[in-house]
Design an enzyme around this catalytic site. Structure first.
Site, short mmCIF file in Angstrom:
data_model
loop_
_atom_site.label_atom_id
_atom_site.label_comp_id
_atom_site.label_asym_id
_atom_site.label_seq_id
_atom_site.Cartn_x
_atom_site.Cartn_y
_atom_site.Cartn_z
N LYS A 22 0.86 -1.19 0.00
CA LYS A 22 0.00 0.00 0.00
C LYS A 22 0.88 1.22 0.00
O LYS A 22 2.02 1.19 0.47
CB LYS A 22 -0.88 0.02 1.25
CG LYS A 22 -2.11 0.91 1.11
CD LYS A 22 -3.23 0.16 0.42
CE LYS A 22 -4.49 0.96 0.30
NZ LYS A 22 -5.64 0.10 -0.05
N1 GLU Z 1 -7.28 0.16 -3.30
C1 GLU Z 1 -8.06 -1.01 -3.58
C2 GLU Z 1 -8.15 -1.89 -2.35
O1 GLU Z 1 -8.02 -1.42 -1.24
C3 GLU Z 1 -7.59 -1.75 -4.82
C4 GLU Z 1 -6.21 -2.29 -4.77
C5 GLU Z 1 -5.73 -2.87 -6.11
O2 GLU Z 1 -6.50 -2.98 -7.03
O3 GLU Z 1 -4.55 -3.20 -6.16
O4 GLU Z 1 -8.42 -3.05 -2.44
#
Ligand code: GLU
Length: 436
Positions: free
Chosen positions: A126
């Site tokens: 993240k």
């Molecule tokens: N930000 C989204 C989540 O929390 C998508 C993450 C992604 O597609 O890599 O799942």
């Protein structure tokens, strides 16, 4: 070329719902506590617990951006990779004034479990930048995005770590990241991010995928509880990518949307709100607030309205010990990451609320990100029908394994999802062994 507004309002609702009597728990402590509980139930080896309870890699960057008036500002951002045993790190990048290293750590760990819950070959990562992008011009957001990409580029890449949109970032942000990374390498590397615009290697269905996946899990839950979605009354907190599209898809299923909110506040009408009209209102006025024919409610009040299904689709720490007892919904579907604290989990469980945990409920987004990455790697693109059918297959299978674990081990759905996910990551880590 017309430049789309880079910052959609991804329904943020933090200030209105803080607990009056106690500070919100540290979200990283919460994530570790959830992991510890699952590790205990799985009787996981102590060494493995020590490995999985912390991120593998954390990068903090302080970087300059020249603002429109010529002033130089320095921003702080993070990219954290929790685990890569099952594949490259995967997870979004958020822009928010309350981003912290602890928050990004928690979100990266949740991505590891999320990818394992739906059994796609990714680990968890993240990123985040401490910024309120609503205060910046489009050009400033582009500059910030390109420089942040440059700073984290040593650790990202299609085989290493693949960012995606999250709170306050969108397809345009991903286009800038992809372009910056590609410029450094001298050729186009579309697989470095997902959630891109369709014309530059994005996937059909990705924009709707988080909401669509959540609706697939709700369809499964509605069968378990014998509570048809058609006619069900739904309240949704957050009107960003997940919340607004969930409202549309649930209305298509025949549900009545009784309450909606965004970071400015909420609206309530027990006889139903039309998502298309609310979206048009928000486009024109910047918020759902003021929508004709509805009562105003705060974000805190929205969580407690009379409804069958509550969908938190905003930020963390919304359902807490202070308000969990007042929730009337029979199902809570966590489209947001981390909306419920562990104390609130226990209260909801005692009340008999059926909770679809975030790492299952909102995994549709990363699942279609996986499809996007596969399509980019093969330069071969799928039809939207194929994408939606494959998403349904994966979400249904994941729901069934989590629900079966919950019945078999007599644990709540969150603990069950953790047990399914942690067991998969533990197996991969064990099989690979420790190096050296
Ligand atoms: N930000 C989204 C989540 O929390 C998508 C993450 C992604 O597609 O890599 O799942």
């Amino acid at each position: 070329m017309a430049t789309p507004n880079p910052v959609t309002t991804q329904g943020q609702t933090r200030t209105q719902t803080e607990e009056p009597t106690q500070a919100a728990p540290n979200i990283w402590a919460v994530a570790q506590q959830q992991f510890d509980a699952a590790a205990e139930k799985l009787d996981l080896d102590d060494g493995l617990r020590r490995v999985l309870r912390v991120p593998k890699r954390e990068l903090t960057v302080n970087f300059p951006v020249t603002m429109d008036d010529g002033r130089v500002e320095v921003f702080t951002g993070y990219r954290v990779q929790h685990n890569v045993s099952r594949g490259p790190a995967k997870g979004g990048i958020r822009y928010h004034q309350d981003v912290s290293l602890d928050e990004v750590r928690a979100l990266s760990m949740w991505m590891t479990w999320k990818c394992a819950t739906v059994d796609i070959p990714f680990g968890g990562g993240k990123g985040g930048v401490i910024v309120d992008p609503k205060q910046l011009s489009t050009r400033e957001v582009e500059g910030l995005t390109r420089r942040f990409t440059t700073e984290i580029s040593p650790i990202i890449g299609p085989d290493r770590d693949i960012p995606a949109p999250d709170v306050n970032t969108n397809a345009q942000t991903m286009a800038w990241i992809m372009d910056t990374f590609s410029m450094h390498h001298g050729y186009t590397i579309s697989g470095v991010v997902t959630g891109k615009p369709i014309s530059i290697g994005g996937s059909l269905g990705r924009n709707e995928a988080t909401a669509r996946g959540a609706v697939f899990t709700l369809l499964q839950a509605s069968k378990v509880l014998n509570l048809p979605l058609s006619g069900a009354r739904v309240a949704i907190q957050g009107y960003g990518n997940a919340g607004s599209i969930a409202a549309t898809l649930l209305a298509e299923q025949g549900a009545t949307i009784v309450a909606l909110s965004d970071s400015s506040g909420g609206i309530h009408n027990p006889s139903g709100l039309d998502p298309a009209k609310v979206s048009a209102w928000k486009r024109e006025h910047g918020s759902v607030v003021g929508f004709p024919g509805a009562d105003e409610v705060s974000n805190a009040e929205l969580l407690e309205v009379d409804c069958d299904i509550l969908v938190p689709a905003a930020l963390e720490n919304q359902i807490t010990a202070a308000n969990a007892g007042n929730i009337k919904a029979r199902i809570v579907a966590e489209a947001a990451n981390g909306p419920t604290t562990p104390q609130a989990d226990a209260i909801l469980h005692d009340k008999g609320v059926f909770l679809i945990p975030d790492i299952l409920c909102n995994a549709g987004g990363v699942t279609v990100s996986y499809f996007e990455w596969v399509q980019d790697m093969q330069s071969f693109f799928w039809t939207e029908d194929r994408i939606n059918e494959s998403l349904k297959e994966i979400m249904d299978r994941a729901f069934e394994s989590v629900h079966a674990m919950s019945e078999h081990r007599e644990v709540d759905m969150r603990t069950a999802a953790y047990m399914v996910a942690v067991a998969r990551v533990a197996e991969a880590t064990n099989l690979r062994g420790l190096y050296p």
